[in-house]
Design a protein around this motif. Structure first.
Motif, PDB file in Angstrom:
ATOM      1  N   GLN A  33      -0.974  -2.317  15.125  1.00  0.00           N
ATOM      2  CA  GLN A  33      -1.145  -2.159  16.359  1.00  0.00           C
ATOM      3  C   GLN A  33      -1.293  -3.189  17.260  1.00  0.00           C
ATOM      4  OE1 GLN A  33      -0.680   0.979  17.808  1.00  0.00           O
ATOM      5  NE2 GLN A  33      -1.425   0.556  19.800  1.00  0.00           N
ATOM      6  N   PRO A  34      -0.517  -3.701  18.163  1.00  0.00           N
ATOM      7  CA  PRO A  34      -0.789  -5.104  18.768  1.00  0.00           C
ATOM      8  C   PRO A  34      -2.390  -4.895  19.789  1.00  0.00           C
ATOM      9  CG  PRO A  34       1.417  -4.533  19.096  1.00  0.00           C
ATOM     10  CD  PRO A  34       0.775  -3.348  18.539  1.00  0.00           C
ATOM     11  N   ALA A  35      -2.713  -5.981  19.928  1.00  0.00           N
ATOM     12  CA  ALA A  35      -4.229  -6.044  20.581  1.00  0.00           C
ATOM     13  C   ALA A  35      -4.288  -5.519  22.069  1.00  0.00           C
ATOM     14  CB  ALA A  35      -4.760  -7.538  20.510  1.00  0.00           C
ATOM     15  N   VAL A  36      -3.226  -5.757  22.906  1.00  0.00           N
ATOM     16  CA  VAL A  36      -3.107  -5.325  24.104  1.00  0.00           C
ATOM     17  C   VAL A  36      -1.716  -4.533  24.635  1.00  0.00           C
ATOM     18  CG1 VAL A  36      -4.945  -7.123  24.811  1.00  0.00           C
ATOM     19  CG2 VAL A  36      -2.499  -7.749  24.763  1.00  0.00           C
ATOM     20  N   VAL A  37      -1.123  -4.141  23.620  1.00  0.00           N
ATOM     21  CA  VAL A  37       0.169  -3.398  23.958  1.00  0.00           C
ATOM     22  C   VAL A  37       0.173  -2.145  23.376  1.00  0.00           C
ATOM     23  CG1 VAL A  37       2.782  -3.635  23.724  1.00  0.00           C
ATOM     24  CG2 VAL A  37       1.257  -6.037  23.881  1.00  0.00           C
ATOM     25  N   ALA A  38       0.590  -1.221  24.273  1.00  0.00           N
ATOM     26  CA  ALA A  38       0.738  -0.012  23.750  1.00  0.00           C
ATOM     27  C   ALA A  38       2.013   0.357  22.812  1.00  0.00           C
ATOM     28  CB  ALA A  38       0.662   1.143  24.952  1.00  0.00           C
ATOM     29  N   PRO A  39       2.130   1.574  22.282  1.00  0.00           N
ATOM     30  CA  PRO A  39       3.372   1.715  21.365  1.00  0.00           C
ATOM     31  C   PRO A  39       4.569   1.424  22.056  1.00  0.00           C
ATOM     32  CG  PRO A  39       1.683   3.282  20.768  1.00  0.00           C
ATOM     33  CD  PRO A  39       1.311   2.689  22.057  1.00  0.00           C
ATOM     34  N   SER A  48      -8.093  -0.746  23.175  1.00  0.00           N
ATOM     35  CA  SER A  48      -8.571   0.447  23.444  1.00  0.00           C
ATOM     36  C   SER A  48      -8.236   1.310  22.289  1.00  0.00           C
ATOM     37  CB  SER A  48      -7.735   1.402  24.459  1.00  0.00           C
ATOM     38  OG  SER A  48      -8.061   2.465  24.615  1.00  0.00           O
ATOM     39  N   LYS A  49      -9.555   1.743  21.638  1.00  0.00           N
ATOM     40  CA  LYS A  49      -9.347   2.795  20.632  1.00  0.00           C
ATOM     41  C   LYS A  49      -8.799   4.137  20.517  1.00  0.00           C
ATOM     42  CE  LYS A  49     -13.671   1.971  19.110  1.00  0.00           C
ATOM     43  NZ  LYS A  49     -14.979   2.240  18.394  1.00  0.00           N
ATOM     44  N   VAL A  50      -8.471   4.350  21.810  1.00  0.00           N
ATOM     45  CA  VAL A  50      -7.962   5.829  22.259  1.00  0.00           C
ATOM     46  C   VAL A  50      -6.551   5.972  21.491  1.00  0.00           C
ATOM     47  CG1 VAL A  50      -7.020   7.243  24.169  1.00  0.00           C
ATOM     48  CG2 VAL A  50      -9.166   5.651  24.608  1.00  0.00           C
ATOM     49  N   PRO A  51      -6.531   6.902  20.541  1.00  0.00           N
ATOM     50  CA  PRO A  51      -5.128   7.157  19.964  1.00  0.00           C
ATOM     51  C   PRO A  51      -3.990   7.208  20.834  1.00  0.00           C
ATOM     52  CG  PRO A  51      -6.851   8.404  18.947  1.00  0.00           C
ATOM     53  CD  PRO A  51      -7.466   8.005  20.320  1.00  0.00           C
ATOM     54  N   LYS A  52      -2.923   6.751  20.550  1.00  0.00           N
ATOM     55  CA  LYS A  52      -1.739   6.590  21.400  1.00  0.00           C
ATOM     56  C   LYS A  52      -0.720   7.720  20.751  1.00  0.00           C
ATOM     57  CE  LYS A  52      -3.124   2.594  23.238  1.00  0.00           C
ATOM     58  NZ  LYS A  52      -4.125   2.613  22.390  1.00  0.00           N
ATOM     59  N   ARG A 103      16.443  15.577  15.368  1.00  0.00           N
ATOM     60  CA  ARG A 103      15.127  15.224  15.176  1.00  0.00           C
ATOM     61  C   ARG A 103      14.283  15.589  16.281  1.00  0.00           C
ATOM     62  NH1 ARG A 103      18.264  10.224  14.260  1.00  0.00           N
ATOM     63  NH2 ARG A 103      18.602   9.818  12.030  1.00  0.00           N
ATOM     64  N   ALA A 104      13.071  16.000  15.846  1.00  0.00           N
ATOM     65  CA  ALA A 104      11.777  16.298  16.541  1.00  0.00           C
ATOM     66  C   ALA A 104      10.564  15.814  16.104  1.00  0.00           C
ATOM     67  CB  ALA A 104      11.771  17.586  16.927  1.00  0.00           C
ATOM     68  N   ARG A 105      10.040  14.617  16.349  1.00  0.00           N
ATOM     69  CA  ARG A 105       8.844  13.819  15.762  1.00  0.00           C
ATOM     70  C   ARG A 105       8.087  13.689  16.931  1.00  0.00           C
ATOM     71  NH1 ARG A 105      12.197   9.611  12.083  1.00  0.00           N
ATOM     72  NH2 ARG A 105      13.824  11.080  10.956  1.00  0.00           N
ATOM     73  N   LEU A 106       6.753  13.822  16.254  1.00  0.00           N
ATOM     74  CA  LEU A 106       5.648  13.697  17.041  1.00  0.00           C
ATOM     75  C   LEU A 106       4.853  12.605  16.205  1.00  0.00           C
ATOM     76  CD1 LEU A 106       4.179  14.748  19.451  1.00  0.00           C
ATOM     77  CD2 LEU A 106       2.891  16.425  18.014  1.00  0.00           C
ATOM     78  N   ALA A 107       4.154  11.727  16.994  1.00  0.00           N
ATOM     79  CA  ALA A 107       3.150  10.509  16.037  1.00  0.00           C
ATOM     80  C   ALA A 107       2.105  10.110  16.994  1.00  0.00           C
ATOM     81  CB  ALA A 107       4.195   9.235  16.228  1.00  0.00           C
ATOM     82  N   LEU A 108       1.328   9.784  16.135  1.00  0.00           N
ATOM     83  CA  LEU A 108      -0.163   9.153  16.473  1.00  0.00           C
ATOM     84  C   LEU A 108      -0.412   7.802  16.005  1.00  0.00           C
ATOM     85  CD1 LEU A 108      -2.548  10.446  18.278  1.00  0.00           C
ATOM     86  CD2 LEU A 108      -3.495  10.865  16.246  1.00  0.00           C
ATOM     87  N   ARG A 109      -0.804   6.816  16.743  1.00  0.00           N
ATOM     88  CA  ARG A 109      -0.864   5.565  16.361  1.00  0.00           C
ATOM     89  C   ARG A 109      -2.305   4.991  17.002  1.00  0.00           C
ATOM     90  NH1 ARG A 109       3.701   1.595  16.710  1.00  0.00           N
ATOM     91  NH2 ARG A 109       2.286   0.154  16.038  1.00  0.00           N
ATOM     92  N   GLY A 110      -2.746   3.755  16.374  1.00  0.00           N
ATOM     93  CA  GLY A 110      -3.773   3.335  17.216  1.00  0.00           C
ATOM     94  C   GLY A 110      -4.645   2.384  16.364  1.00  0.00           C
ATOM     95  N   MET A 111      -5.881   1.744  16.912  1.00  0.00           N
ATOM     96  CA  MET A 111      -6.705   1.005  16.079  1.00  0.00           C
ATOM     97  C   MET A 111      -7.823   1.875  15.941  1.00  0.00           C
ATOM     98  SD  MET A 111      -7.574  -1.714  19.157  1.00  0.00           S
ATOM     99  CE  MET A 111      -5.979  -2.165  19.755  1.00  0.00           C
ATOM    100  N   ALA A 112      -8.481   1.346  14.781  1.00  0.00           N
ATOM    101  CA  ALA A 112      -9.822   2.474  14.389  1.00  0.00           C
ATOM    102  C   ALA A 112     -11.094   1.572  14.548  1.00  0.00           C
ATOM    103  CB  ALA A 112      -9.906   2.638  12.892  1.00  0.00           C
ATOM    104  N   ASP A 113     -10.874   0.153  15.135  1.00  0.00           N
ATOM    105  CA  ASP A 113     -12.242  -0.520  15.222  1.00  0.00           C
ATOM    106  C   ASP A 113     -11.989  -1.375  16.562  1.00  0.00           C
ATOM    107  OD1 ASP A 113     -10.044  -1.992  13.801  1.00  0.00           O
ATOM    108  OD2 ASP A 113     -11.641  -3.630  13.509  1.00  0.00           O
ATOM    109  N   ASN A 114     -13.181  -2.136  16.884  1.00  0.00           N
ATOM    110  CA  ASN A 114     -12.948  -2.684  18.322  1.00  0.00           C
ATOM    111  C   ASN A 114     -12.409  -4.022  18.225  1.00  0.00           C
ATOM    112  OD1 ASN A 114     -14.452  -1.029  19.907  1.00  0.00           O
ATOM    113  ND2 ASN A 114     -16.500  -1.490  19.211  1.00  0.00           N
ATOM    114  N   ASP A 115     -12.257  -4.669  16.834  1.00  0.00           N
ATOM    115  CA  ASP A 115     -11.717  -5.792  16.566  1.00  0.00           C
ATOM    116  C   ASP A 115     -10.518  -5.775  15.912  1.00  0.00           C
ATOM    117  OD1 ASP A 115     -14.014  -7.439  16.749  1.00  0.00           O
ATOM    118  OD2 ASP A 115     -14.723  -6.868  14.670  1.00  0.00           O
ATOM    119  N   ASN A 116      -9.526  -4.502  16.111  1.00  0.00           N
ATOM    120  CA  ASN A 116      -8.302  -4.451  16.180  1.00  0.00           C
ATOM    121  C   ASN A 116      -7.930  -4.753  14.371  1.00  0.00           C
ATOM    122  OD1 ASN A 116      -5.821  -3.594  16.267  1.00  0.00           O
ATOM    123  ND2 ASN A 116      -4.999  -5.328  17.264  1.00  0.00           N
TER     124      ASN A 116
END
Length: 465
Positions: A33-39, A48-52, A103-116
């Protein structure tokens, strides 16, 4: 001779393109997960630790123009067993035309900690494809195709564990929702996109396998989803900048060799390696303007249980795949070329084992033995008439299968022509026309069967959020 010529043509294509003629860094795009770029490539000013949450669907219509035949060249009669699965549509091999939620896909990704330093990626599949309905055996449902954690604590050695895409061919490694090609190339579809089998029947040689000298086994059941270019294991990878916009990417993965099934056995353990050199000019994601050269390889064991009705024996074989290629994208021009080889366990197609002409029981057939060889590749050219909006494209691909056995050799070629209109980002409409051919150069009886192949028309709508 023919294979050598094609290798030379691909080699010339690679050399000709090396003078500034996309390469996306799929290892990083999918693995961290990039530090400052959404998926989807949108820059944000903070971590942000909010899941994408994101996903996509692909709905297509296909029509195959070939002939479905149950003529058996060995018995010289129509015996009710379908001999032309290549004229039927995946994944269930039941018809020659129709609309499919592919295809019908649903995904969740993100960072789990403040330091990424800890990233996660999960994705599931709900559609009608080889994951949920392989060869019409709808005995699996909604698999997690991806479930992984990436640890970024060690410089130049990120660690990814779980189930995810293994490092390999560009066609398999890239995100499936970005390419305007609806169907994989022959080599990728047959020899890289693995159909995993465990229980098989007795070995077939000679006339039982069309005059081939190679040992062939046919599965007795289909209980696992298609491999989907994925495996469960641990990977060490990173992309390291070197100089003047150049970077080196590498990956090594040790996997179970069980695809996306939930098997935890390591009896089919497989090693994967990948190395790439890339110069980036700008852009991001699929539209990264770059020149990339890469090579990859994978080697693993496969164990089959063969039952002749009274006794069961174990058949152990090797499965090796490797290749090299390049990609380029700049000024609206995309050029790609890749050459691949397969050794050991060679997939030779689906076989109908039900003698009822109105019913099918599709099983998978493999030539088993270290002497088995196949090679293939493709050259792709795309051009954006309207930048990132409307493009036209053409791709030539080939597969020479079982080149070590003249009676069993089959040569596949496909030329795909098409156009694509993008509404926004990956949301688009694609049109493909496939000109297909199969040759059995040393087997006249087999040629009467493969002559039933026809062209294909395909239209697909992709919607992403």
């Amino acid at each position: 001779m023919k294979t050598a010529l094609k290798v030379k043509l691909l080699g010339l294509a690679l050399l000709a393109s090396s003078s500034q003629v996309n390469a996306a860094d799929w290892l990083s795009l999918q693995g961290e997960q990039p530090a400052v770029v959404a998926p989807k490539g949108v820059k944000v000013p903070y971590r942000s630790k909010v899941p994408k949450l994101w996903g996509f669907i692909q709905v297509n219509y296909k029509q195959d123009l070939g002939t479905v035949s149950d003529f058996n060249p060995i018995s010289n009669k129509n015996d009710g067993i379908n001999r032309t699965p290549f004229s039927l549509l995946n994944p269930d091999l039941q018809s020659q035309s129709g609309v499919n939620l592919f295809r019908a896909r649903l995904a969740l990704r993100g960072m789990a900690d403040n330091d990424n330093l800890v990233n996660y990626f999960f994705m599931t599949e709900f559609a009608n494809n080889g994951v949920n309905n392989l060869a019409g055996h709808g005995n699996v449902a909604t698999f997690f195709s991806d479930a992984s954690i990436t640890l970024k604590h060690v410089p130049y050695a990120k660690v990814r564990v779980g189930k995810f895409k293994y490092p390999g061919s560009e066609e398999g490694l890239q995100a499936v929702f970005v390419s305007p090609y609806i169907t994989f190339t022959n080599m990728t579809n047959q020899q890289l996109l693995e159909r995993l089998v465990t229980n098989v029947g007795t070995v077939q040689t000679g006339l039982a396998a069309g005059g081939a000298k190679t040992d062939h086994y046919t599965s007795s059941e289909v209980t696992q989803p298609i491999g989907a270019f994925r495996d469960t294991g641990i990977q060490i990878f990173d992309t390291v900048d070197i100089a003047n916009d150049w970077a080196v990417s590498y990956a090594y993965m040790h996997g179970n060799g069980t695809g996306i099934s939930n098997s935890s056995s390591d009896s089919q353990e497989t090693n994967y390696g990948f190395l790439a050199l890339e110069q980036t000019y700008g852009g991001r994601g699929y539209f990264t303007q770059a020149l990339k050269f890469y090579l990859w390889g994978q080697s693993g064991k496969r164990s089959l249980l063969s039952n002749d009705g009274t006794t069961t024996t174990r058949v152990d074989t090797n499965r090796k795949r490797y290749g090299l290629g390049m990609t380029y994208y700049n000024y609206g021009l995309r050029f790609e070329a890749e050459y691949m080889k397969a050794e050991g366990m060679i997939y030779t197609g689906a076989k109908d084992k039900n003698p009822d002409a109105l019913q099918e029981d599709w099983q998978f057939q493999y030539a088993v033995g270290d002497e088995n060889k196949a090679d293939g590749g493709y050259v792709n050219l795309q051009y954006e008439i309207v930048p990132k909006k409307f493009e036209v494209f053409g791709r030539y691909d080939y597969l020479n299968r079982l080149t070590n056995d003249e009676k069993a050799e089959r040569d596949f070629t496909t030329t795909t022509l098409g156009c694509s209109y993008r509404f926004k980002g990956p949301t688009r409409l694609d049109f493909n026309y496939l000109i297909r051919d199969i040759q059995a150069p040393n087997n006249a009886n087999a040629q009467t069967v493969v002559d039933n192949i026809g062209d294909r028309v395909e239209v697909q709508f992709t919607a992403a959020f």
